[in-house]
Write a protein that holds these residues in place. Structure first.
Motif, PDB file in Angstrom:
ATOM      1  N   ALA A 151      12.624 -12.891   8.178  1.00  0.00           N
ATOM      2  CA  ALA A 151      11.818 -11.769   8.663  1.00  0.00           C
ATOM      3  C   ALA A 151      10.641 -12.236   9.521  1.00  0.00           C
ATOM      4  O   ALA A 151      10.131 -11.469  10.337  1.00  0.00           O
ATOM      5  CB  ALA A 151      11.309 -10.937   7.491  1.00  0.00           C
ATOM      6  N   VAL A 152      10.212 -13.490   9.341  1.00  0.00           N
ATOM      7  CA  VAL A 152       9.104 -14.002  10.159  1.00  0.00           C
ATOM      8  C   VAL A 152       9.560 -15.032  11.183  1.00  0.00           C
ATOM      9  O   VAL A 152       8.963 -15.170  12.247  1.00  0.00           O
ATOM     10  CB  VAL A 152       7.976 -14.605   9.283  1.00  0.00           C
ATOM     11  N   THR A 153      10.637 -15.773  10.884  1.00  0.00           N
ATOM     12  CA  THR A 153      11.128 -16.744  11.868  1.00  0.00           C
ATOM     13  C   THR A 153      11.977 -16.083  12.938  1.00  0.00           C
ATOM     14  O   THR A 153      12.121 -16.613  14.039  1.00  0.00           O
ATOM     15  CB  THR A 153      11.973 -17.837  11.190  1.00  0.00           C
ATOM     16  N   ARG A 154      12.566 -14.911  12.596  1.00  0.00           N
ATOM     17  CA  ARG A 154      13.421 -14.158  13.519  1.00  0.00           C
ATOM     18  C   ARG A 154      14.536 -15.050  14.070  1.00  0.00           C
ATOM     19  O   ARG A 154      14.775 -15.120  15.276  1.00  0.00           O
ATOM     20  CB  ARG A 154      12.594 -13.535  14.643  1.00  0.00           C
ATOM     21  N   ALA A 155      15.220 -15.722  13.162  1.00  0.00           N
ATOM     22  CA  ALA A 155      16.346 -16.567  13.538  1.00  0.00           C
ATOM     23  C   ALA A 155      17.551 -15.704  13.896  1.00  0.00           C
ATOM     24  O   ALA A 155      17.583 -14.501  13.620  1.00  0.00           O
ATOM     25  CB  ALA A 155      16.699 -17.511  12.387  1.00  0.00           C
ATOM     26  N   LYS A 156      18.552 -16.320  14.490  1.00  0.00           N
ATOM     27  CA  LYS A 156      19.774 -15.603  14.855  1.00  0.00           C
ATOM     28  C   LYS A 156      20.578 -15.297  13.594  1.00  0.00           C
ATOM     29  O   LYS A 156      20.489 -15.999  12.590  1.00  0.00           O
ATOM     30  CB  LYS A 156      20.595 -16.452  15.825  1.00  0.00           C
ATOM     31  N   ASP A 157      21.393 -14.233  13.684  1.00  0.00           N
ATOM     32  CA  ASP A 157      22.203 -13.843  12.525  1.00  0.00           C
ATOM     33  C   ASP A 157      23.112 -14.976  12.078  1.00  0.00           C
ATOM     34  O   ASP A 157      23.365 -15.139  10.881  1.00  0.00           O
ATOM     35  CB  ASP A 157      23.047 -12.606  12.866  1.00  0.00           C
ATOM     36  N   GLU A 158      23.620 -15.765  13.031  1.00  0.00           N
ATOM     37  CA  GLU A 158      24.481 -16.891  12.680  1.00  0.00           C
ATOM     38  C   GLU A 158      23.744 -17.928  11.838  1.00  0.00           C
ATOM     39  O   GLU A 158      24.322 -18.534  10.937  1.00  0.00           O
ATOM     40  CB  GLU A 158      25.040 -17.556  13.949  1.00  0.00           C
ATOM     41  N   ASP A 159      22.453 -18.115  12.140  1.00  0.00           N
ATOM     42  CA  ASP A 159      21.652 -19.057  11.353  1.00  0.00           C
ATOM     43  C   ASP A 159      21.490 -18.565   9.916  1.00  0.00           C
ATOM     44  O   ASP A 159      21.580 -19.351   8.965  1.00  0.00           O
ATOM     45  CB  ASP A 159      20.269 -19.246  11.986  1.00  0.00           C
ATOM     46  N   VAL A 160      21.249 -17.263   9.770  1.00  0.00           N
ATOM     47  CA  VAL A 160      21.107 -16.691   8.430  1.00  0.00           C
ATOM     48  C   VAL A 160      22.409 -16.842   7.648  1.00  0.00           C
ATOM     49  O   VAL A 160      22.416 -17.265   6.481  1.00  0.00           O
ATOM     50  CB  VAL A 160      20.701 -15.210   8.509  1.00  0.00           C
ATOM     51  N   SER A 161      23.523 -16.505   8.280  1.00  0.00           N
ATOM     52  CA  SER A 161      24.823 -16.599   7.611  1.00  0.00           C
ATOM     53  C   SER A 161      25.151 -18.038   7.236  1.00  0.00           C
ATOM     54  O   SER A 161      25.665 -18.308   6.146  1.00  0.00           O
ATOM     55  CB  SER A 161      25.921 -16.037   8.529  1.00  0.00           C
ATOM     56  N   TYR A 162      24.856 -18.963   8.142  1.00  0.00           N
ATOM     57  CA  TYR A 162      25.111 -20.379   7.865  1.00  0.00           C
ATOM     58  C   TYR A 162      24.266 -20.832   6.671  1.00  0.00           C
ATOM     59  O   TYR A 162      24.762 -21.516   5.766  1.00  0.00           O
ATOM     60  CB  TYR A 162      24.772 -21.214   9.104  1.00  0.00           C
ATOM     61  N   ALA A 163      22.988 -20.448   6.668  1.00  0.00           N
ATOM     62  CA  ALA A 163      22.099 -20.844   5.576  1.00  0.00           C
ATOM     63  C   ALA A 163      22.571 -20.278   4.247  1.00  0.00           C
ATOM     64  O   ALA A 163      22.586 -20.981   3.223  1.00  0.00           O
ATOM     65  CB  ALA A 163      20.669 -20.395   5.878  1.00  0.00           C
ATOM     66  N   VAL A 164      22.966 -19.010   4.233  1.00  0.00           N
ATOM     67  CA  VAL A 164      23.447 -18.387   2.995  1.00  0.00           C
ATOM     68  C   VAL A 164      24.718 -19.079   2.507  1.00  0.00           C
ATOM     69  O   VAL A 164      24.890 -19.325   1.305  1.00  0.00           O
ATOM     70  CB  VAL A 164      23.692 -16.883   3.202  1.00  0.00           C
ATOM     71  N   ALA A 165      25.620 -19.422   3.435  1.00  0.00           N
ATOM     72  CA  ALA A 165      26.855 -20.113   3.059  1.00  0.00           C
ATOM     73  C   ALA A 165      26.551 -21.460   2.417  1.00  0.00           C
ATOM     74  O   ALA A 165      27.156 -21.831   1.395  1.00  0.00           O
ATOM     75  CB  ALA A 165      27.743 -20.298   4.284  1.00  0.00           C
ATOM     76  N   CYS A 166      25.609 -22.197   2.991  1.00  0.00           N
ATOM     77  CA  CYS A 166      25.237 -23.509   2.441  1.00  0.00           C
ATOM     78  C   CYS A 166      24.622 -23.378   1.061  1.00  0.00           C
ATOM     79  O   CYS A 166      24.959 -24.127   0.124  1.00  0.00           O
ATOM     80  CB  CYS A 166      24.262 -24.208   3.385  1.00  0.00           C
ATOM     81  N   ILE A 167      23.702 -22.418   0.923  1.00  0.00           N
ATOM     82  CA  ILE A 167      23.034 -22.212  -0.368  1.00  0.00           C
ATOM     83  C   ILE A 167      24.049 -21.797  -1.430  1.00  0.00           C
ATOM     84  O   ILE A 167      23.978 -22.226  -2.587  1.00  0.00           O
ATOM     85  CB  ILE A 167      21.929 -21.141  -0.221  1.00  0.00           C
ATOM     86  N   THR A 168      25.004 -20.970  -1.044  1.00  0.00           N
ATOM     87  CA  THR A 168      26.046 -20.545  -1.977  1.00  0.00           C
ATOM     88  C   THR A 168      26.880 -21.729  -2.440  1.00  0.00           C
ATOM     89  O   THR A 168      27.143 -21.900  -3.639  1.00  0.00           O
ATOM     90  CB  THR A 168      26.963 -19.505  -1.313  1.00  0.00           C
ATOM     91  N   LEU A 169      27.290 -22.554  -1.485  1.00  0.00           N
ATOM     92  CA  LEU A 169      28.137 -23.701  -1.801  1.00  0.00           C
ATOM     93  C   LEU A 169      27.450 -24.669  -2.761  1.00  0.00           C
ATOM     94  O   LEU A 169      27.974 -24.967  -3.848  1.00  0.00           O
ATOM     95  CB  LEU A 169      28.513 -24.432  -0.507  1.00  0.00           C
ATOM     96  N   PHE A 170      26.266 -25.132  -2.386  1.00  0.00           N
ATOM     97  CA  PHE A 170      25.619 -26.172  -3.190  1.00  0.00           C
ATOM     98  C   PHE A 170      24.982 -25.611  -4.463  1.00  0.00           C
ATOM     99  O   PHE A 170      24.873 -26.320  -5.466  1.00  0.00           O
ATOM    100  CB  PHE A 170      24.603 -26.928  -2.333  1.00  0.00           C
ATOM    101  N   GLY A 171      24.571 -24.339  -4.430  1.00  0.00           N
ATOM    102  CA  GLY A 171      24.069 -23.717  -5.648  1.00  0.00           C
ATOM    103  C   GLY A 171      25.166 -23.527  -6.681  1.00  0.00           C
ATOM    104  O   GLY A 171      24.951 -23.714  -7.881  1.00  0.00           O
ATOM    105  N   THR A 172      26.360 -23.163  -6.213  1.00  0.00           N
ATOM    106  CA  THR A 172      27.499 -22.993  -7.122  1.00  0.00           C
ATOM    107  C   THR A 172      27.920 -24.334  -7.718  1.00  0.00           C
ATOM    108  O   THR A 172      28.223 -24.438  -8.911  1.00  0.00           O
ATOM    109  CB  THR A 172      28.688 -22.351  -6.374  1.00  0.00           C
ATOM    110  N   ILE A 173      27.941 -25.375  -6.878  1.00  0.00           N
ATOM    111  CA  ILE A 173      28.252 -26.721  -7.379  1.00  0.00           C
ATOM    112  C   ILE A 173      27.248 -27.122  -8.462  1.00  0.00           C
ATOM    113  O   ILE A 173      27.618 -27.644  -9.517  1.00  0.00           O
ATOM    114  CB  ILE A 173      28.248 -27.741  -6.232  1.00  0.00           C
TER     115      ILE A 173
END
Length: 341
Positions: A151-173
């Protein structure tokens, strides 16, 4: 080419133009909650499921331009509102379970992980905004922190999706790995719960890993996780100041609302009011119940704005960065827990 409505257009007409996108976001949000009954999906929060469903729908099925206005509202304004409303889920009294030492450890873990991720991202050549999202998600509370940071960095949607995918992967592990690691480490329930709460990414993952060590470990894990969630406001403010300074250095003039985001002010105010007992339970309870759904809708909207082609262009290095950040927070948290008095 984007067409804007004429000045004479009525507000009802403008609102009507948002309906197709809002309906699409609502359908994906409902689907994310419905899929919780499936075996593997049940271990994921609906927010994570929603962003993946949005990505799949946008890239395989697609949607017309008439839905863009409603999707934009859900991905931006609804997101800020939901992050602010998270304040009603927290009180300062909740943090007493881990004491001053636990709070200090949480602060050290969050700040050091964020700095490590940004520094390592620079070495790896990862885009600055994506590094900030990965750092916030790893250091604080997964997808919710990524949403707040975005909300403050105003990154691209692809960056948000990539970050969520990474957090999901390593958090689940981490959720499945921590209980086995603790057999080798031999930590007591208090230390194990503190380690889990200070280092695992998503709240749901903390619950899953924490209670594997017993009831006492699970309770400590939740409280220490809340201490990290409390860091969301100061971290987002710090990120806003960092982004504002970068824009000034590049010749831009950031608005005051970018430096002190209103939704974070709302978050802090609601935490204070909730801690003081000024929010009646009949008001607080429905808001607490609906907040995860609003965050899930916002994630669905961000998923709808993600292109698989652009996501692929991010390459392997951000994934490596997320892995290194996850290893760092797990290692640093374990050392701090075992060294603390």
């Amino acid at each position: 080419m984007t067409h804007f409505p004429a000045v004479s257009s009525s507000k009802p007409a403008a609102l009507a133009g948002c309906i197709p996108g809002i309906v699409l976001v609502a359908v994906i949000t409902a689907s994310a909650y419905g899929l919780r009954n499936l075996p593997f999906v049940s271990s994921l929060s609906p927010m994570i499921t929603a962003i993946f469903l949005g990505m799949v729908f946008a890239n395989i099925v697609g949607f017309s331009s008439s839905a863009e206005a409603g999707i934009a509202i859900a991905g931006k304004k609804l997101l800020r509102l939901a992050v602010a409303m998270l304040g009603l889920q927290l009180t300062f009294a909740q943090l007493t379970g881990i004491g001053i030492t636990g709070l200090a450890l949480a602060a050290v873990v969050v700040v050091s992980t964020l700095l490590f991720t940004v520094w390592t991202g620079r070495l790896l050549g990862v885009d600055r905004k994506l590094s900030l999202l990965l750092g916030a998600g790893t250091a604080i509370c997964g997808a919710s922190a990524i949403a707040g940071a975005n909300a403050v960095t105003r990154a691209k949607d692809e960056d948000v999706s990539y970050a969520v995918a990474c957090i999901t992967l390593f958090g689940t592990i981490a959720m499945f790995l921590y209980p086995f690691l603790n057999i080798l480490l031999g930590n007591d329930p208090q230390s194990y719960g503190l380690w889990v709460g200070l280092t695992v990414h998503e709240v749901a993952q903390v619950v899953g890993a924490g209670f594997q060590g017993g009831e006492a470990a699970g309770q400590v894990a939740i409280v220490s996780k809340l201490a990290r969630v409390m860091m969301l406001a100061p971290v987002v403010i710090a990120l806003a100041l960092y982004v504002a300074r970068s824009e000034r250095n590049s010749g831009g003039r950031p608005a005051m609302t970018q430096v002190v985001p209103f939704f974070i002010v709302g978050f802090v105010v609601l935490v204070i009011l909730n801690s003081a007992g000024y929010v009646p339970e009949q008001v607080r309870a429905p808001i607490v119940a609906v907040t995860p759904a609003l965050l899930t809708a916002a994630m669905a909207a961000l998923g709808l704005g993600t292109s698989f082609t652009k996501l692929k262009q991010r390459g392997f290095r951000p994934l490596l960065l997320s892995f290194l950040a996850s290893v760092y927070i797990a290692t640093a948290g374990l050392l701090l827990v075992n060294l603390a008095p």
